[in-house]
Enzyme design. Structure first.
Site, mmCIF file in Angstrom:
data_model
loop_
_atom_site.group_PDB
_atom_site.id
_atom_site.type_symbol
_atom_site.label_atom_id
_atom_site.label_comp_id
_atom_site.label_asym_id
_atom_site.label_seq_id
_atom_site.Cartn_x
_atom_site.Cartn_y
_atom_site.Cartn_z
ATOM 1 N N GLU A 140 -9.702 -0.807 -8.186
ATOM 2 C CA GLU A 140 -10.076 0.414 -7.463
ATOM 3 C C GLU A 140 -11.281 1.087 -8.122
ATOM 4 O OE1 GLU A 140 -6.690 3.013 -5.943
ATOM 5 O OE2 GLU A 140 -5.668 1.671 -7.322
ATOM 6 N N HIS A 180 -11.919 -10.135 11.177
ATOM 7 C CA HIS A 180 -11.503 -8.800 11.656
ATOM 8 C C HIS A 180 -10.196 -8.358 11.004
ATOM 9 C CE1 HIS A 180 -14.425 -9.671 14.887
ATOM 10 N NE2 HIS A 180 -13.833 -10.852 14.912
ATOM 11 N N LYS A 200 5.904 2.753 -8.905
ATOM 12 C CA LYS A 200 4.510 2.404 -8.632
ATOM 13 C C LYS A 200 3.837 1.576 -9.721
ATOM 14 C CE LYS A 200 2.004 4.563 -5.878
ATOM 15 N NZ LYS A 200 1.347 4.163 -4.639
ATOM 16 N N SER A 218 2.643 5.661 -11.933
ATOM 17 C CA SER A 218 2.483 7.000 -11.399
ATOM 18 C C SER A 218 3.349 7.940 -12.214
ATOM 19 C CB SER A 218 2.915 7.015 -9.934
ATOM 20 O OG SER A 218 3.312 8.312 -9.564
#
Ligand code: ARG
Length: 465
Positions: free
Chosen positions: A298, A164, A291, A285
């Site tokens: 992804e 979980h 970043k 970024s």
């Protein structure tokens, strides 16, 4: 028919047609700009067919030699990028056949004896897919080996195991990675199994009913290295279940990749900080200078949707088609091609990325400490001292509640404090409460104990060699 006439599709069929196809219909029905990638398989299939026709006395030796000569030339032209693909000639099959006829004349026109584009295209797709499956098998193997290497180095590295997405019990990072090796191993098994059904020969089914020429289909199958001959002509030309099966197997690989991606993304986030991916798999970024984004995982997670989408496309394409061949089947190619391209690129990049992963053992271990990951071990300890498991569970729940209230780990409590929860607790409890003790205790086949992880590494290496 002259070559000029062949170049005009509406006349390539027969004298039956009295008006030319509109440009829009030509473009709509043509497949050459994507199915030209089947050219190698198309030539291979044609050569095997011609060889058999000659052996059966259906094609003369001279014609056979001319076809071989012509195909060699065509192969050179395509490889050199000199072959002129014509939209007017609809697909890869008609393009190659027309060029063959240009090159060798009548022999080229005889090649199609006892054959139809229906059994030809089914054969081509199968031949092509068989080769791709073999490459995918190698890539799956390489990815597994890369993961096994990282697993071996991390047989003792502890991270929290989750259920979980809540800290559950400590596990070895190597054990965690080997879970993915198991998934990719099953994927490889599935691919090998699909390959057996892909590797069957439709040629000889002709348009749909078989042919009146005395073909030797077994001979063609042997020449092409196929394991069997499709035994029903209607089925041979029409079903694309082999492509659907492949696409289902590919979808599962991508789903496994997607799960791994999700973990890599989480692990690389500041909140986890368990790993770092090499810069070359990430991007920055344009506005936030701090970043470093895990773009590759992804994208892989995103591309898994695309591959699963192709599976839906293919399976829906088949539904509702009456026997035998229907033009719908031309729509099998783009999803199939894109599935193969996406899968191969993804596997390649993941093998590289896995090899370059930076593991941060301290962060992993700290996270395991924070989540009371050894609470089950304390309960098991009390069971071994005679307490029934349900009662032990209750005792430990109290202990954890107290520890949380004081923002301490169970192992930070003193022996006296622990004894207050149950008098059976003694000094040997601290070994049990340690993450390492917990890990070592799970020394069962398939468990996370470092000895088990090392044994699995040995097994996988032998399997993957
Ligand atoms: N381009 C077609 C395909 O991909 C080849 C078979 C066409 N057969 C036909 N009878 N129109 O399926």
């Amino acid at each position: 028919m002259s070559d000029n006439q062949l170049a005009n599709k509406s006349q390539a069929w027969s004298a039956l047609f009295s008006e030319p196809m509109s440009e829009l219909v030509k473009r709509y029905t043509a497949s050459v700009f994507f199915d030209k990638r089947l050219w190698k398989a198309d030539i291979e299939g044609s050569l095997a067919h011609a060889e058999m026709l000659a052996a059966q006395g259906i094609l003369g030796a001279e014609d056979h030699a001319a076809i071989q000569r012509g195909m060699t030339k065509i192969r050179e032209e395509i490889e050199a990028g000199r072959f002129e693909w014509k939209l007017d000639l609809e697909d890869v099959h008609l393009n190659i056949e027309a060029r063959l006829t240009e090159l060798v004349g009548l022999a080229g026109k005889r090649l199609h004896t006892g054959r139809s584009r229906n059994d030809q295209v089914a054969t081509d797709v199968r031949l092509w897919l068989r080769g791709e499956i073999d490459e995918i098998a190698l890539l799956l193997n390489a990815l597994q080996r890369a993961l096994v290497d990282v697993a071996e180095k991390n047989a003792e590295t502890i991270l929290p195991g989750f259920t979980h997405l809540q800290v559950a019990q400590p596990v070895a990072f190597g054990h965690h990675l080997l879970a993915y090796v198991e998934m990719f191993a099953r994927d490889a098994e599935r691919m090998a199994d699909v390959r057996r059904r892909v590797n069957r020969l439709p040629l000889g089914a002709a348009a749909l009913a078989g042919t009146s020429y005395p073909l030797d289909r077994e001979r063609v199958a042997r020449t092409l290295g196929m394991e069997a001959v499709c035994q029903n002509s209607l089925d041979a030309v029409s079903d694309r279940d082999f492509a659907i099966e492949f696409s289902a197997a590919a979808s599962l690989v991508m789903v496994h990749i997607s799960r791994l991606s999700e973990e890599l993304i989480l692990w690389m986030s500041q909140s986890f900080g368990f790993i770092d991916l090499a810069d070359r798999f990430c991007t920055g970024s344009s506005i936030m200078p701090q970043k470093k984004n895990p773009d590759v995982p992804e994208l892989a997670r995103g591309k898994s949707g695309r591959v699963v989408g192709h599976l839906m496309g293919l399976i829906t394409l088949m539904k509702g088609q009456p026997l035998a061949y229907n033009k719908d089947n031309q729509e099998d190619k783009e999803p199939l091609f894109d599935t193969v391209d996406t899968l191969k690129d993804t596997l390649r990049i993941f093998a590289e990325m896995a090899a370059g992963i930076t593991v941060k053992p301290e962060a992993m271990e700290r996270a395991a400490m924070r989540g009371y990951a050894t609470a089950t071990d304390l309960a098991d300890y009390l069971v071994k001292k005679g307490l029934p498991f349900r009662d032990a569970h209750e005792v430990v729940a109290h202990a954890v509640k107290t520890a949380i209230a004081q923002a301490r780990d169970l192992s930070d409590l003193s022996l006296d404090e622990l004894k207050a929860f149950d008098a059976r607790i003694e000094a040997d409890v601290f070994e049990v409460l340690s993450l390492r003790g917990s890990l070592n205790a799970r020394n069962v086949l398939g468990g996370t104990a470092p000895d088990q992880v090392r044994a699995q590494v040995v097994r996988h290496r032998a399997r993957l060699a």
